[in-house]
Design a protein around this motif. Sequence first.
Motif, PDB file in Angstrom:
ATOM      1  N   GLU A 176       0.801  -1.211   0.000  1.00  0.00           N
ATOM      2  CA  GLU A 176       0.000   0.000   0.000  1.00  0.00           C
ATOM      3  C   GLU A 176       0.840   1.269   0.000  1.00  0.00           C
ATOM      4  N   ALA A 177       2.133   1.149   0.271  1.00  0.00           N
ATOM      5  CA  ALA A 177       2.998   2.322   0.366  1.00  0.00           C
ATOM      6  C   ALA A 177       4.301   2.065  -0.377  1.00  0.00           C
ATOM      7  N   VAL A 178       5.129   3.092  -0.480  1.00  0.00           N
ATOM      8  CA  VAL A 178       6.446   2.962  -1.106  1.00  0.00           C
ATOM      9  C   VAL A 178       7.338   2.151  -0.179  1.00  0.00           C
ATOM     10  N   PRO A 179       7.980   1.084  -0.663  1.00  0.00           N
ATOM     11  CA  PRO A 179       8.898   0.321   0.181  1.00  0.00           C
ATOM     12  C   PRO A 179      10.037   1.202   0.698  1.00  0.00           C
ATOM     13  N   THR A 180      10.515   0.902   1.896  1.00  0.00           N
ATOM     14  CA  THR A 180      11.565   1.725   2.502  1.00  0.00           C
ATOM     15  C   THR A 180      12.898   1.607   1.779  1.00  0.00           C
ATOM     16  N   SER A 181      13.022   0.612   0.897  1.00  0.00           N
ATOM     17  CA  SER A 181      14.267   0.479   0.126  1.00  0.00           C
ATOM     18  C   SER A 181      14.392   1.549  -0.960  1.00  0.00           C
ATOM     19  N   TRP A 182      13.272   2.218  -1.288  1.00  0.00           N
ATOM     20  CA  TRP A 182      13.272   3.246  -2.316  1.00  0.00           C
ATOM     21  C   TRP A 182      13.164   4.622  -1.676  1.00  0.00           C
ATOM     22  N   GLU A 183      13.851   5.598  -2.281  1.00  0.00           N
ATOM     23  CA  GLU A 183      13.776   6.959  -1.782  1.00  0.00           C
ATOM     24  C   GLU A 183      13.730   7.953  -2.936  1.00  0.00           C
ATOM     25  N   ASN A 184      13.143   9.089  -2.675  1.00  0.00           N
ATOM     26  CA  ASN A 184      13.212  10.235  -3.565  1.00  0.00           C
ATOM     27  C   ASN A 184      14.318  11.126  -3.038  1.00  0.00           C
ATOM     28  N   ASP A 185      15.430  11.209  -3.780  1.00  0.00           N
ATOM     29  CA  ASP A 185      16.558  12.006  -3.286  1.00  0.00           C
ATOM     30  C   ASP A 185      16.513  13.453  -3.779  1.00  0.00           C
ATOM     31  N   GLY A 186      15.366  13.832  -4.340  1.00  0.00           N
ATOM     32  CA  GLY A 186      15.196  15.202  -4.817  1.00  0.00           C
ATOM     33  C   GLY A 186      15.464  15.362  -6.292  1.00  0.00           C
ATOM     34  N   GLU A 187      16.104  14.365  -6.887  1.00  0.00           N
ATOM     35  CA  GLU A 187      16.341  14.352  -8.334  1.00  0.00           C
ATOM     36  C   GLU A 187      15.941  13.013  -8.937  1.00  0.00           C
ATOM     37  N   CYS A 188      16.166  11.943  -8.185  1.00  0.00           N
ATOM     38  CA  CYS A 188      16.015  10.587  -8.712  1.00  0.00           C
ATOM     39  C   CYS A 188      15.176   9.737  -7.768  1.00  0.00           C
ATOM     40  N   HIS A 193      15.699   6.427  -6.135  1.00  0.00           N
ATOM     41  CA  HIS A 193      16.925   5.663  -5.837  1.00  0.00           C
ATOM     42  C   HIS A 193      16.586   4.415  -5.038  1.00  0.00           C
ATOM     43  N   LEU A 194      17.022   3.262  -5.544  1.00  0.00           N
ATOM     44  CA  LEU A 194      16.962   2.037  -4.759  1.00  0.00           C
ATOM     45  C   LEU A 194      18.237   1.938  -3.952  1.00  0.00           C
ATOM     46  N   LYS A 195      18.103   1.923  -2.652  1.00  0.00           N
ATOM     47  CA  LYS A 195      19.253   1.774  -1.768  1.00  0.00           C
ATOM     48  C   LYS A 195      19.640   0.296  -1.726  1.00  0.00           C
ATOM     49  N   GLY A 196      20.752  -0.035  -2.343  1.00  0.00           N
ATOM     50  CA  GLY A 196      21.140  -1.427  -2.506  1.00  0.00           C
ATOM     51  C   GLY A 196      21.295  -2.164  -1.189  1.00  0.00           C
ATOM     52  N   SER A 197      20.789  -3.401  -1.164  1.00  0.00           N
ATOM     53  CA  SER A 197      20.892  -4.252   0.018  1.00  0.00           C
ATOM     54  C   SER A 197      21.904  -5.369  -0.171  1.00  0.00           C
ATOM     55  N   GLY A 198      22.276  -5.626  -1.431  1.00  0.00           N
ATOM     56  CA  GLY A 198      23.196  -6.719  -1.720  1.00  0.00           C
ATOM     57  C   GLY A 198      22.555  -8.085  -1.625  1.00  0.00           C
ATOM     58  N   ASP A 247      22.084  -0.898  -6.066  1.00  0.00           N
ATOM     59  CA  ASP A 247      21.783   0.519  -6.240  1.00  0.00           C
ATOM     60  C   ASP A 247      21.483   0.835  -7.699  1.00  0.00           C
ATOM     61  N   VAL A 248      20.393   1.566  -7.892  1.00  0.00           N
ATOM     62  CA  VAL A 248      20.000   2.008  -9.227  1.00  0.00           C
ATOM     63  C   VAL A 248      19.215   3.299  -9.066  1.00  0.00           C
ATOM     64  N   TRP A 249      19.321   4.182 -10.060  1.00  0.00           N
ATOM     65  CA  TRP A 249      18.659   5.474 -10.020  1.00  0.00           C
ATOM     66  C   TRP A 249      17.818   5.660 -11.282  1.00  0.00           C
ATOM     67  N   TYR A 250      16.633   6.235 -11.111  1.00  0.00           N
ATOM     68  CA  TYR A 250      15.755   6.556 -12.233  1.00  0.00           C
ATOM     69  C   TYR A 250      15.325   8.020 -12.112  1.00  0.00           C
ATOM     70  N   ARG A 251      15.191   8.690 -13.254  1.00  0.00           N
ATOM     71  CA  ARG A 251      14.748  10.078 -13.226  1.00  0.00           C
ATOM     72  C   ARG A 251      13.985  10.409 -14.513  1.00  0.00           C
ATOM     73  N   ASN A 252      13.343  11.585 -14.508  1.00  0.00           N
ATOM     74  CA  ASN A 252      12.634  12.087 -15.693  1.00  0.00           C
ATOM     75  C   ASN A 252      11.682  11.038 -16.263  1.00  0.00           C
ATOM     76  N   VAL A 253      10.804  10.526 -15.401  1.00  0.00           N
ATOM     77  CA  VAL A 253       9.881   9.463 -15.797  1.00  0.00           C
ATOM     78  C   VAL A 253       8.594  10.105 -16.318  1.00  0.00           C
ATOM     79  N   ARG A 254       8.248   9.784 -17.542  1.00  0.00           N
ATOM     80  CA  ARG A 254       7.040  10.364 -18.129  1.00  0.00           C
ATOM     81  C   ARG A 254       6.401   9.343 -19.077  1.00  0.00           C
ATOM     82  N   ILE A 255       5.080   9.514 -19.305  1.00  0.00           N
ATOM     83  CA  ILE A 255       4.356   8.564 -20.146  1.00  0.00           C
ATOM     84  C   ILE A 255       3.312   9.312 -20.965  1.00  0.00           C
ATOM     85  N   LYS A 256       3.169   8.897 -22.208  1.00  0.00           N
ATOM     86  CA  LYS A 256       2.180   9.482 -23.118  1.00  0.00           C
ATOM     87  C   LYS A 256       1.212   8.393 -23.529  1.00  0.00           C
ATOM     88  N   LEU A 257      -0.081   8.664 -23.358  1.00  0.00           N
ATOM     89  CA  LEU A 257      -1.094   7.679 -23.696  1.00  0.00           C
ATOM     90  C   LEU A 257      -1.397   7.731 -25.192  1.00  0.00           C
TER      91      LEU A 257
END
Length: 292
Positions: free
Chosen positions: A88-100, A102-107, A280-290
Amino acid sequence: MKRTFLMAAVVALMASCCGQKKCDCNCNCGCGKCACSPAGTEAVGEAAVAQIVENEQYDLAQLKQDAEGYYILFDGSTLDGWRGYGQEAVPTSWENDGECIHLKGSGTGEAQAEGGGDLMFAHKFTNFTLELEYKISKGGNSGIFYLAQEAKDANGEMLPIWQSCSEYQVLDNANHIDAQLGVDGNRQAASLYDMVPAVPQNAKPFGEWNKAKIVVFKGTVIHYQNDEKVLEYHLWTPKWKEMLDNSKFCEGGEFPYAYGMMIDEGKEGGYFALQDHGDDVWYRNVRIKLMD
């Protein structure tokens, strides 16, 4: 609310000559099937049943649109509309770092650490162009799932998201072993994971930003990487069935729910999600066009 689908995935029973997948007789056993020559018999068991969980959809009217008509799913400002797969919520492994994102790697790889999980946008899309940028860590592995369903097995346990959908591979090709596995590079970056290789293979090294684009329109699917088309395939066709039959998602195989969900994948739309593979992986500028 839930609705139960009778999946076409069939659990094949082994013929008497084959006690295991490896045949001792003159048989061809594949995907849990056994056809013994000369007669070639195959017994069919009960179909696997999965529960497709239908949750409330995020209202796209709450999103900003750019001048090109794309909905902005993430621009660094908020994770509104995002939640964990089966959560129901964003997993704690993911964060919004203000630009991206970010998945905080657990190994921990696919095992996923406590508080982890795949991050999905809570709206089903049918025909669309999805664009985003990704940056992978050294030796990192992730993926972009699309046309996914939230589904449970007969025991009420959540099935892994990858059993219901296609995956655009995100990988450090030079330093992750998965790049050397599969067939003809079909586990390298931008590939349809384990099915169709990305050609040309033009991924940038770890630590650098790559552009990903996925186009889905009436069953036609195209992957782009760094502004170059790298593969195309077509859902619901005989070729698509052949691809599934020759993959780990095959009918009667190790993952009995997958075939039934994937053979008709996308006909009623699906979610897209970012994989928690423990790196660890980072994603940014996510957009979608229908394109409905």
